[in-house]
Design a protein around this motif. Structure first.
Motif, PDB file in Angstrom:
ATOM      1  N   SER A  60       1.300   4.244  -2.934  1.00  0.00           N
ATOM      2  CA  SER A  60       1.152   5.678  -2.654  1.00  0.00           C
ATOM      3  C   SER A  60       2.375   6.460  -3.118  1.00  0.00           C
ATOM      4  O   SER A  60       2.245   7.538  -3.706  1.00  0.00           O
ATOM      5  CB  SER A  60       0.963   5.921  -1.156  1.00  0.00           C
ATOM      6  OG  SER A  60      -0.266   5.437  -0.723  1.00  0.00           O
TER       7      SER A  60
ATOM      8  N   ALA B 106      -1.942   4.811   5.035  1.00  0.00           N
ATOM      9  CA  ALA B 106      -2.293   6.181   4.639  1.00  0.00           C
ATOM     10  C   ALA B 106      -1.668   7.200   5.588  1.00  0.00           C
ATOM     11  O   ALA B 106      -1.134   8.231   5.148  1.00  0.00           O
ATOM     12  CB  ALA B 106      -3.820   6.343   4.611  1.00  0.00           C
TER      13      ALA B 106
ATOM     14  N   ARG C  29       2.298   6.524  -7.002  1.00  0.00           N
ATOM     15  CA  ARG C  29       1.176   7.358  -7.489  1.00  0.00           C
ATOM     16  C   ARG C  29       1.472   8.842  -7.270  1.00  0.00           C
ATOM     17  O   ARG C  29       1.169   9.676  -8.119  1.00  0.00           O
ATOM     18  CB  ARG C  29      -0.110   7.002  -6.741  1.00  0.00           C
ATOM     19  CG  ARG C  29      -0.674   5.666  -7.089  1.00  0.00           C
ATOM     20  CD  ARG C  29      -1.663   5.764  -8.224  1.00  0.00           C
ATOM     21  NE  ARG C  29      -2.088   4.451  -8.648  1.00  0.00           N
ATOM     22  CZ  ARG C  29      -2.463   4.139  -9.886  1.00  0.00           C
ATOM     23  NH1 ARG C  29      -2.440   5.057 -10.827  1.00  0.00           N
ATOM     24  NH2 ARG C  29      -2.840   2.936 -10.198  1.00  0.00           N
TER      25      ARG C  29
ATOM     26  N   SER D 209       0.832  -1.196   0.000  1.00  0.00           N
ATOM     27  CA  SER D 209       0.000   0.000   0.000  1.00  0.00           C
ATOM     28  C   SER D 209       0.878   1.263   0.000  1.00  0.00           C
ATOM     29  O   SER D 209       0.596   2.241  -0.713  1.00  0.00           O
ATOM     30  CB  SER D 209      -0.903  -0.040   1.241  1.00  0.00           C
ATOM     31  OG  SER D 209      -1.919   0.892   1.139  1.00  0.00           O
TER      32      SER D 209
ATOM     33  N   ALA E   7       2.036   7.277   4.813  1.00  0.00           N
ATOM     34  CA  ALA E   7       2.311   7.934   3.529  1.00  0.00           C
ATOM     35  C   ALA E   7       2.147   9.445   3.657  1.00  0.00           C
ATOM     36  O   ALA E   7       2.946  10.222   3.101  1.00  0.00           O
ATOM     37  CB  ALA E   7       1.389   7.379   2.444  1.00  0.00           C
TER      38      ALA E   7
END
Lengths: 69, 361
Positions: free
Chosen positions: B60, B219, B63, B56, B222
């Motif tokens: 991130s 999240a 992206r 994950s 990140a």
């Protein structure tokens, strides 16, 4: 006395320390971070820090993962 | 191994224009803006562990267009990874592809400017020193506390930022460990001076784990990485790291201000026992995996190993740099550096003996 631990009220013997509370919670000797009234209580201060009526505590346990330690 | 950028459709000029537009919405976020995006695009991140959290996190980073991403993982993909390890597919699990390489392949399909390097290896102190060359921040995608205490000692000793993340069941914990800031923030050992005993913690084997908890923890990690690496010196100085706990099932969230502890043996005392002890054990049980990782003394003689294996083993598969075979009821995956995963046992002695018999001591 009554204190709050992670948002839940809890009765505790007057004069108890952070270490006493952790023992009651079954977390003695574990990797635990404690915040008391929005101030971090460092690991070395758990024994010396006496709790008072109305204290708000947050107790956070270290998280390992798939394989733990 | 480094992936080249996939060619942009419409020729190089259209590609450059697409790349300029690509991050438009990100740059419109005021705390980032053009200057922050430029700092972010020139940053290098080392991601240790490319499984659930790591997959994950890697997604991130790519992206959002970080400059360079170095992936390191010792494991191979297996079917039980697929419900939460977002970069892997059925075929990766079927072929037991090393996670770092499978992740690199999936990330390449996203495109973008990030240079992705992949290393299928066991991360110890020496490997960290090599991998961290030119790195600005380390992201924790590992699944065990031994690795976290090693990374903490390493990062603090080098005054490098790192971001701890751990997840189990439906809950998780995040702590950005940042070397700057006034007052300075805590390191992992400010809060948890020693790792707890093995029986003291839940693991994903005992408590399971669900993807939304992984996503939420990743999240937060990140976001902290983006904020730190895109920040000016002044912005970094005002970044007060917090110990963040969340539970996606009970909807409980908690953030504790985590200042440096004056008696911390690590970031104040500058003692790094986990780094100094970080040896390279000959055999490590991968907890809950029914697998033992064995390390050889060096690179094996590939031709000799192939000959021995073909004479004795079943299901011999050569997949890129890997040699995989079934022998004595165990499945062996041999890496070019001499490391092997022995599936089907948690007995290090047995694993070592089988390794010595077929790969060499």
């Amino acid at each position: 006395m009554v204190i709050t631990v992670n948002g839940t009220e809890r009765r505790l013997q007057r004069g108890s320390s952070v270490a006493d509370l952790l023992r009651e919670l079954g977390l003695a000797g574990g990797a635990v971070a404690v915040e008391r009234n929005q101030r971090l209580v460092g690991p070395k201060d758990h024994v010396a820090t006496r709790l008072e009526d109305g204290d708000a505590l947050q107790v956070v346990t270290l998280v390992g993962g798939a394989s733990g330690p | 191994m480094t992936t080249p950028h996939p060619p942009a459709s419409g020729g190089p000029e259209a590609g450059a224009a697409d790349m300029a537009r690509r991050f438009d919405r990100q740059k419109r976020f005021a705390p980032l803006a053009e200057a922050g995006q430029a700092r972010w695009e020139s940053s290098s991140v080392l991601l240790v562990g490319v499984g659930a959290l790591g997959g994950s996190l890697a997604q991130s980073m790519v992206r959002m267009g970080v400059g360079r991403l170095v992936l390191a993982d010792r494991d191979v993909v297996e079917p039980t990874n697929l419900p939460r390890q977002v970069l892997f597919e059925d075929r990766h699990a079927r072929d037991r592809v090393p996670k770092a390489l499978a992740a690199q392949e999936s990330l390449a399909r996203i495109g973008g400017p990030t240079r992705v390097e992949a290393h299928a290896l066991h991360v110890d102190g020496a490997a960290l020193a090599d991998l961290a060359e030119g790195i600005d921040l380390i992201l924790d995608g590992t699944d065990n506390l031994a690795s976290r205490y090693l990374i903490n000692d390493f990062a603090v000793s080098r005054r490098l930022a790192w971001i701890y993340g751990g997840v189990v069941g439906s809950h998780g914990l995040v702590l950005p460990v940042l070397p700057e800031g006034e007052p300075p923030g805590a390191c992992l050992r400010c809060l948890f001076p020693e790792p707890p005993p093995a029986q003291g913690l839940e693991t994903c084997e005992t408590a399971g784990v669900i993807l939304p908890a992984v996503s939420a923890v990743a999240a937060l990690q990140a976001a902290a990485a983006l904020r730190w690496l895109s920040g000016s010196a002044a912005a970094r100085a005002t970044f007060r790291p917090r110990l963040m706990q969340l539970d996606v099932w009970t909807q409980d969230f908690l953030a504790i201000e985590a200042p440096r502890q004056a008696d911390c043996p690590c970031c104040v005392g500058r003692q790094f026992p986990f780094l100094e002890q970080a040896s390279n054990p000959a055999a490590v049980v991968l907890c809950g995996r029914n697998t033992v990782q064995v390390r050889g003394p060096g690179r094996p003689d590939a031709a000799r190993v192939r000959a021995v294996v073909r004479a004795h083993a079943r299901e011999v598969i050569e997949a890129g740099p890997l040699l995989r075979f079934d022998v004595e009821g165990l499945r062996i995956t041999l890496f070019p550096d001499g490391r092997a995963l022995i599936e089907g046992t948690e007995d290090p002695g047995l694993a070592r003996a089988v390794y010595d018999r077929y790969v060499g001591s």
